[in-house]
Design an enzyme around this catalytic site. Sequence first.
Site, mmCIF file in Angstrom:
data_model
loop_
_atom_site.group_PDB
_atom_site.id
_atom_site.type_symbol
_atom_site.label_atom_id
_atom_site.label_comp_id
_atom_site.label_asym_id
_atom_site.label_seq_id
_atom_site.Cartn_x
_atom_site.Cartn_y
_atom_site.Cartn_z
ATOM 1 N N LYS A 1 1.037 4.430 6.570
ATOM 2 C CA LYS A 1 0.459 5.123 6.050
ATOM 3 C C LYS A 1 0.876 6.863 5.923
ATOM 4 C CE LYS A 1 -2.814 1.729 4.905
ATOM 5 N NZ LYS A 1 -1.975 1.062 3.910
ATOM 6 N N SER B 1 0.527 -0.904 0.076
ATOM 7 C CA SER B 1 -0.331 -0.135 -0.246
ATOM 8 C C SER B 1 0.881 1.420 0.150
ATOM 9 C CB SER B 1 -0.924 0.137 1.071
ATOM 10 O OG SER B 1 -0.264 0.591 2.557
#
Length: 182
Positions: free
Chosen positions: A104, A38
Amino acid sequence: MILLKKMGSWLGSIAIAFVLVVFLGVFIFQSTKVLGHSMDPTLHDTQKVYVSKLSHTFAQAPDYGDIVIIDSRVDQKRTLMNDLLDSPLLSLFLKADDRHVWIKRVIGKPGDTLEFKNHKVYRNGQVLDEPYVKEQMIFESDKQWVVPEGHIWVMGDNRNNSSDSRVIGFIPLDHVLGKKVF
C-alpha cells in the site's frame, strides 16, 4: 574418509549460505509479488517488487507517498518469529500463507487528521494531489481519523478496489515490513 570430509565441507557451506540468505531476507532486502489489483495502475497483479527491510529493522517511519509492505493483521503483535515466517525462502519450505502481506501507499503519519469528502483525500485540511490514483474515489465519510502515535494510514492506488486502512484501521509501525525500492 576423504569423501565424508568433502561432503561435510559442502554441507557446512550450504548451511552457511542458507542462514545468510534468510538473514538478508528477514533484515535487509527481499522480493515479493503483488497479489491483486489494489495498487493499479502503479503496480500490477503478479508483478515482482523489491523491498528494503532496513526501515523495519531499524524502526524508521516511512514518508508520505512511500509504497510499503505491511502485515495487515494489525490486531496481532508482531514478533521475530513473524519476520522469519514471512521470509520468502522459509515460506517456500513451510508453505506459509502470505495473504496478510499487503502493498500500500503511506497517506497519513502520526498526528495527521484524515478526511474523505468530495471523492478526495484530505490530510490536515488540505486536499492531496495524487496523480498515481487509478480513478476518482467513490468512498466518502463524515468521519475524521487522527493517526495515533506509532501508527500510519495506508491506502491502495486503486481506491475503489482496495482493502486498506479504511478497512483494518491504523497500521502499527512494527507492522510496516519494508519499503518498495524498485
